[in-house]
Design a protein around this motif. Structure first.
Motif, PDB file in Angstrom:
ATOM      1  N   ASN A   1     -13.136  17.225  14.613  1.00  0.00           N
ATOM      2  CA  ASN A   1     -12.550  17.949  15.741  1.00  0.00           C
ATOM      3  C   ASN A   1     -11.041  17.735  15.789  1.00  0.00           C
ATOM      4  O   ASN A   1     -10.496  16.809  15.192  1.00  0.00           O
ATOM      5  N   ASN A   2     -10.365  18.568  16.556  1.00  0.00           N
ATOM      6  CA  ASN A   2      -8.911  18.456  16.696  1.00  0.00           C
ATOM      7  C   ASN A   2      -8.498  17.158  17.379  1.00  0.00           C
ATOM      8  O   ASN A   2      -7.358  16.736  17.269  1.00  0.00           O
ATOM      9  N   ASN A   3      -9.407  16.541  18.101  1.00  0.00           N
ATOM     10  CA  ASN A   3      -9.066  15.304  18.807  1.00  0.00           C
ATOM     11  C   ASN A   3      -8.668  14.186  17.851  1.00  0.00           C
ATOM     12  O   ASN A   3      -7.897  13.318  18.191  1.00  0.00           O
ATOM     13  N   PHE A   4      -9.183  14.219  16.653  1.00  0.00           N
ATOM     14  CA  PHE A   4      -8.940  13.127  15.719  1.00  0.00           C
ATOM     15  C   PHE A   4      -7.872  13.444  14.682  1.00  0.00           C
ATOM     16  O   PHE A   4      -7.485  12.586  13.936  1.00  0.00           O
ATOM     17  N   LYS A   5      -7.388  14.667  14.619  1.00  0.00           N
ATOM     18  CA  LYS A   5      -6.428  15.033  13.582  1.00  0.00           C
ATOM     19  C   LYS A   5      -5.054  14.416  13.803  1.00  0.00           C
ATOM     20  O   LYS A   5      -4.309  14.229  12.867  1.00  0.00           O
ATOM     21  N   ASP A   6      -4.703  14.102  15.044  1.00  0.00           N
ATOM     22  CA  ASP A   6      -3.373  13.565  15.296  1.00  0.00           C
ATOM     23  C   ASP A   6      -3.327  12.039  15.231  1.00  0.00           C
ATOM     24  O   ASP A   6      -2.302  11.451  15.434  1.00  0.00           O
ATOM     25  N   LYS A   7      -4.420  11.409  14.907  1.00  0.00           N
ATOM     26  CA  LYS A   7      -4.450   9.954  14.794  1.00  0.00           C
ATOM     27  C   LYS A   7      -4.106   9.539  13.363  1.00  0.00           C
ATOM     28  O   LYS A   7      -4.495  10.163  12.402  1.00  0.00           O
ATOM     29  N   THR A   8      -3.367   8.452  13.237  1.00  0.00           N
ATOM     30  CA  THR A   8      -2.990   7.924  11.930  1.00  0.00           C
ATOM     31  C   THR A   8      -3.383   6.451  11.865  1.00  0.00           C
ATOM     32  O   THR A   8      -3.136   5.696  12.799  1.00  0.00           O
ATOM     33  N   VAL A   9      -3.982   6.090  10.776  1.00  0.00           N
ATOM     34  CA  VAL A   9      -4.365   4.695  10.573  1.00  0.00           C
ATOM     35  C   VAL A   9      -3.623   4.187   9.347  1.00  0.00           C
ATOM     36  O   VAL A   9      -3.649   4.800   8.287  1.00  0.00           O
ATOM     37  N   ILE A  10      -2.943   3.056   9.500  1.00  0.00           N
ATOM     38  CA  ILE A  10      -2.207   2.449   8.396  1.00  0.00           C
ATOM     39  C   ILE A  10      -2.834   1.097   8.101  1.00  0.00           C
ATOM     40  O   ILE A  10      -3.012   0.274   8.996  1.00  0.00           O
ATOM     41  N   ILE A  11      -3.174   0.894   6.844  1.00  0.00           N
ATOM     42  CA  ILE A  11      -3.786  -0.360   6.428  1.00  0.00           C
ATOM     43  C   ILE A  11      -2.892  -1.007   5.384  1.00  0.00           C
ATOM     44  O   ILE A  11      -2.519  -0.379   4.399  1.00  0.00           O
ATOM     45  N   ASP A  12      -2.560  -2.265   5.600  1.00  0.00           N
ATOM     46  CA  ASP A  12      -1.723  -2.994   4.665  1.00  0.00           C
ATOM     47  C   ASP A  12      -2.613  -3.638   3.605  1.00  0.00           C
ATOM     48  O   ASP A  12      -3.425  -4.499   3.909  1.00  0.00           O
ATOM     49  N   VAL A  13      -2.452  -3.207   2.368  1.00  0.00           N
ATOM     50  CA  VAL A  13      -3.273  -3.747   1.280  1.00  0.00           C
ATOM     51  C   VAL A  13      -2.401  -4.327   0.172  1.00  0.00           C
ATOM     52  O   VAL A  13      -2.776  -4.321  -0.988  1.00  0.00           O
ATOM     53  N   THR A  14      -1.268  -4.869   0.545  1.00  0.00           N
ATOM     54  CA  THR A  14      -0.390  -5.441  -0.468  1.00  0.00           C
ATOM     55  C   THR A  14      -0.995  -6.720  -1.015  1.00  0.00           C
ATOM     56  O   THR A  14      -1.682  -7.464  -0.307  1.00  0.00           O
ATOM     57  N   GLU A  15      -0.741  -6.969  -2.269  1.00  0.00           N
ATOM     58  CA  GLU A  15      -1.263  -8.170  -2.907  1.00  0.00           C
ATOM     59  C   GLU A  15      -0.303  -9.324  -2.686  1.00  0.00           C
ATOM     60  O   GLU A  15       0.907  -9.159  -2.708  1.00  0.00           O
ATOM     61  N   SER A  16      -0.852 -10.490  -2.461  1.00  0.00           N
ATOM     62  CA  SER A  16      -0.016 -11.675  -2.321  1.00  0.00           C
ATOM     63  C   SER A  16      -0.629 -12.784  -3.174  1.00  0.00           C
ATOM     64  O   SER A  16      -1.849 -12.915  -3.269  1.00  0.00           O
ATOM     65  N   THR A  17       0.243 -13.579  -3.743  1.00  0.00           N
ATOM     66  CA  THR A  17      -0.236 -14.651  -4.614  1.00  0.00           C
ATOM     67  C   THR A  17      -0.710 -15.821  -3.769  1.00  0.00           C
ATOM     68  O   THR A  17      -0.207 -16.077  -2.683  1.00  0.00           O
ATOM     69  N   ILE A  18      -1.679 -16.537  -4.302  1.00  0.00           N
ATOM     70  CA  ILE A  18      -2.206 -17.714  -3.632  1.00  0.00           C
ATOM     71  C   ILE A  18      -1.828 -18.919  -4.470  1.00  0.00           C
ATOM     72  O   ILE A  18      -2.115 -18.963  -5.671  1.00  0.00           O
ATOM     73  N   GLN A  19      -1.164 -19.879  -3.846  1.00  0.00           N
ATOM     74  CA  GLN A  19      -0.765 -21.073  -4.568  1.00  0.00           C
ATOM     75  C   GLN A  19      -1.953 -22.017  -4.635  1.00  0.00           C
ATOM     76  O   GLN A  19      -2.493 -22.436  -3.614  1.00  0.00           O
ATOM     77  N   ARG A  20      -2.365 -22.317  -5.834  1.00  0.00           N
ATOM     78  CA  ARG A  20      -3.485 -23.221  -6.048  1.00  0.00           C
ATOM     79  C   ARG A  20      -2.996 -24.455  -6.786  1.00  0.00           C
ATOM     80  O   ARG A  20      -2.110 -24.367  -7.621  1.00  0.00           O
ATOM     81  N   PRO A  21      -3.593 -25.595  -6.495  1.00  0.00           N
ATOM     82  CA  PRO A  21      -3.170 -26.806  -7.210  1.00  0.00           C
ATOM     83  C   PRO A  21      -3.556 -26.717  -8.680  1.00  0.00           C
ATOM     84  O   PRO A  21      -4.582 -26.156  -9.038  1.00  0.00           O
ATOM     85  N   LYS A  22      -2.694 -27.282  -9.507  1.00  0.00           N
ATOM     86  CA  LYS A  22      -2.975 -27.275 -10.940  1.00  0.00           C
ATOM     87  C   LYS A  22      -3.994 -28.350 -11.261  1.00  0.00           C
ATOM     88  O   LYS A  22      -3.988 -29.433 -10.679  1.00  0.00           O
TER      89      LYS A  22
END
Length: 90
Positions: free
Chosen positions: A54-75
């Motif tokens: 329906n037209n009710n939902f066309k003006d909504k925008t959803v932004i999802i952050d899916v950037t990758e980030s490194t995880i520091q792990r002990p050696k």
């Protein structure tokens, strides 16, 4: 039955056993309630998946952050692990 199905995510089989009816009767009763509610004007948002178009939902925008980030792990240090194991064996 319908509220138990929606709220508790119980199967038709288990709900039917609780009420002493067959599984197919339970299914038909729940579907009848759902279809009746969908037709009622107070529940028009339950029209199904096509209601999202329906037209009710066309003006909504959803932004999802899916950037990758490194995880520091002990050696891993194998020398320390072996020495610790040798110290505990006596």
């Amino acid at each position: 039955m319908t509220l138990e199905y929606w709220r508790e995510y119980r199967t038709y089989f288990h709900i039917a056993k609780s009420y002493g009816i067959s599984e197919s009767s339970c299914y038909r009763n729940i579907k009848w309630i759902e279809n009746t509610l969908i037709k009622h004007p107070d529940f028009q948002q339950l029209d199904g998946q096509k209601s999202l178009l329906n037209n009710n939902f066309k003006d909504k925008t959803v932004i999802i952050d899916v950037t990758e980030s490194t995880i520091q792990r002990p050696k891993k240090v194998k020398n320390n692990i072996i020495q610790e194991k040798r110290k505990n064996i006596q």
